[in-house]
Each structure stands twice: as structure tokens, then as C-alpha cells.
Design an enzyme around this catalytic site. Structure first.
Site, short mmCIF file in Angstrom:
data_model
loop_
_atom_site.label_atom_id
_atom_site.label_comp_id
_atom_site.label_asym_id
_atom_site.label_seq_id
_atom_site.Cartn_x
_atom_site.Cartn_y
_atom_site.Cartn_z
N CYS A 46 51.80 36.71 35.70
CA CYS A 46 51.05 36.06 36.56
C CYS A 46 51.68 35.42 37.69
O CYS A 46 51.34 35.38 38.80
CB CYS A 46 50.21 35.12 35.96
SG CYS A 46 49.24 35.69 34.51
N ASP A 138 27.72 38.49 52.53
CA ASP A 138 26.26 38.31 51.97
C ASP A 138 26.17 37.80 50.64
O ASP A 138 25.30 37.80 49.88
CB ASP A 138 25.54 39.67 52.20
CG ASP A 138 26.44 40.79 51.53
OD1 ASP A 138 27.14 40.63 50.84
OD2 ASP A 138 25.81 41.91 51.49
#
Length: 221
Positions: A46, A138
Site C-alpha cells: 500500500c 456524470d
């Protein structure tokens, strides 16, 4: 099953982050967005991923893409971890250029279908997998990729697919295997030859195949 499918409106979740409480749609505004999840703070893979993301954050900004990460630890842990991340990215004096969501109760991870059943913490709780969600202006999901917790992502590939998504949202084309910006693109099958000739002034070339079908059509934008 929990999760979000391509074309779905992405959940307008509220969350605590390293920049304060956000509502996801408000955070995105009219921009594209990329949300990438991480199994846990202060873990090796990570940290390399976030360091890479920080190093190339300008590339996402150029494309009008807002970045946001997620990990199951607290905001306080995220802020402390961010210092390690920026040190690994060779920008130790700079702040992390994007926020990290705190999902310590795993509520968002469950809602978005991000838990990895094979990777668990010391208490036996499942960790989040390495999910990538790309959301359009959108607010609909345009791309999702799911990696197991043990496999780090390729951020060059994420930039490449964003380039493809943004191009194909504007033009009646598709991008072939291993496509990179500037290379030839493919004319979508639903476009007639006459319409293709009108839309693509640089011309359309067709690759001949044994079937005789003229479906491999290329153009240079």
C-alpha cells in the site's frame, strides 16, 4: 450482492477523510474521479502504491481527474502514514496531494464490494482488496478493477485506461490492445462506412482477414 456495476450511478456516500468530512459527488464536482482502496495503513505494498500515486498526481490533474484513496484505518492513522508515503515518494516535505477516506467500520468497503475474503487482520477481520473505481463527470461508474490484497497496481495502466475512457466518451472510436495516446484507434462497428468517412477526415483503413468481414477499421485522430 453489494457492489457497483458499470454504468451505475456511484453512491454519493459521506465519509471522514484527511481533508475533513466529504460527500462524494460534491467532492468530484464536474470532474472525473478515481477512488482506489488499500487493505491497511503502514503496510508495504500500500505504501509503494500511494507513493507512486503521489509522485504522478500531476498526471491525473492534467486529465481533470480527482484522486481519493481509502483504507480501513482512522483519519489519525492516515495522516501519520501519509508522512511515510511522502518520504517513500521522495517528497518528504510535501503533503499528500489527495485525501484518504477512513473506513474503520468497513461500512463503505461492504457497500462497494471491496472486502478480500482471503486476507485478514490480526483480529480475523477481512481486509479491503485493491479496488479501482473510475467515475465520470456524470457520476456513473466507467471502469472498475479488483486486485487481491497481495498484488500491487500499475498506475501507468490506470492513466492509460483513463486516456481511453476520456477519448471514447467524446469520439465514436474504441482503443485496441496496448493502445497509447497518439496511436491509431478503431472505428466502432455500429458506424457505417459512409458515416466513418464523414467523421474521420484522416481516412479509415481496413485490415483484411480470412472471413472477409470488414470489421477491423482503423483511423488516426
Amino acid at each position: 450482492m453489494p457492489g457497483v456495476l458499470l454504468g451505475d450511478v456511484f453512491p454519493n456516500f459521506e465519509a471522514d477523510t484527511t481533508i475533513g468530512k466529504i460527500k462524494f459527488h460534491d467532492f468530484l464536482g464536474n470532474s472525473w474521479g478515481i477512488l482506489f482502496s488499500h487493505p491497511r495503513d503502514f503496510t508495504p505494498v500500500c505504501t509503494t502504491e500511494l507513493a507512486c500515486a503521489a509522485k504522478i498526481s500531476d498526471e491525473f490533474t492534467k486529465r481533470g481527474v480527482k484522486m481519493i484513496a481509502l483504507s480501513i484505518d482512522s483519519v489519525e492513522d492516515h495522516r501519520s502514514w501519509s508522512k511515510d508515503v511522502m518520504s517513500v515518494s521522495d517528497k518528504a516535505e510535501s503533503p499528500l496531494p489527495f485525501p484518504i477516506i477512513a473506513d474503520d467500520k468497513r461500512e463503505l468497503s461492504v457497500q462497494l464490494g471491496m472486502l478480500d475474503p482471503d486476507e485478514r487482520d490480526k483480529d480475523g477481520m477481512p481486509l479491503t482488496a485493491r479496488c479501482v473505481f473510475v467515475v465520470g463527470p456524470d457520476k456513473r461508474l466507467k471502469l472498475s478493477i479488483l486486485y487481491p490484497a497481495t498484488t500491487g497496481r500499475n498506475f501507468d495502466e490506470l492513466l492509460r485506461v483513463i486516456d481511453s475512457l476520456q477519448l471514447t466518451a467524446q469520439k465514436k472510436v474504441a482503443t485496441p490492445v496496448d493502445w497509447k495516446p497518439g496511436e491509431k484507434v478503431m472505428v466502432i462497428p455500429s458506424l457505417s462506412e459512409a458515416d466513418a468517412a464523414a467523421l474521420f477526415p484522416n481516412g479509415v483503413t481496413t485490415k483484411e482477414v480470412p472471413s472477409g468481414k470488414k470489421y477491423l477499421r482503423y483511423t488516426q485522430l
